[in-house]
Design a protein around this motif. Sequence first.
Motif: not given
Length: 330
Positions: A49-63
């Motif tokens: 997703r970073a390679e696809g151009g997303v500027g900021l990734i927010i992860t799935e919920g981490a417990l």
Amino acid sequence: MSAALEILNRPTVLGKLALSNRFVMAPMTRKRSPGGVPTAANAAYYRRRAEGGVGLIITEGALIGHPSASHEDDVPRLTPGAAEEGWRLVTGEVHAAGGRIAAQIWHLGGERRPAETAWTPDRLDDQQIRELLIAYAESARTAARAGFDAVEIHAAHGYLLDEFLWPRTNHRADRFGGSPERRAAFPAEVIRAVRAAIPADMPLIVRFSQFKERDHAARIADTPDELGAILGVFAAAGADVLHASQRRFWEPAFVGDPANLAAWAKRLTGLPVITVGSVGVPRLPVDDLGADLVALGRVLLGNPDWVRLATSGRMREIRPYTKADEDLYY
């Protein structure tokens, strides 16, 4: 490129964090972390997703690291040790692709199973509240050590912190219940604990919503004044960015005004805001969102290159989202 896409494709900053554009990958639970530990497959998924151009990734919920946080063993945790090392692999891959990534920290609250083991607002005593604050802070410190660029607190969709905000699940008569400000007091304690645990220049995002996963008509605020009271408490506690989650981003948040939830959050607090809710499924953002950043969710499951394709005029190469995309992981 449309005017909306051109605006969203511009670089921006969150505090001192530089982003290549205003597109965000929304957090989506994927349940592919055995024993709560992120793997190389998780790292590759986020890197794509970073390679696809997303500027900021927010992860799935981490417990957070507390036994009450969840009953599931394939949802990632954000705790010292193996999980921290797994997340370090994830952040390294995202950074190598030129992306930025935020960790979302999460507690299921009343959604934990079996129900009698769930920690909910009405069941928590002062000692349990202290335990949770310690666990949230430790997860935030772990996120910083693991190389994350920002932290998001999950206070939406009917999970623990949102249960404090919602009158239907918060019947406390102490400092944590009653008025909108008092219902926001425990989430604010979490915000303060996390803010103190991470570097001063690391952006702290708070995700909130009206709707719940099991009640789409639910509301934490019936009026703008009530919403302003809640979000004002968040801002005073140290929130830097507000992530306003709606099922459909284009819907008005309150009767009589076309502004969506993110636009109201910005109007009420002046903080940077992220809007989310069926962006690209199939609707595209419009110019008057009133938001600083736009989060994409389900459409990225089968189209990790969505941002790159959309901003280069190749919309026809983006395939429509289908429910089957939720089984994909690449």
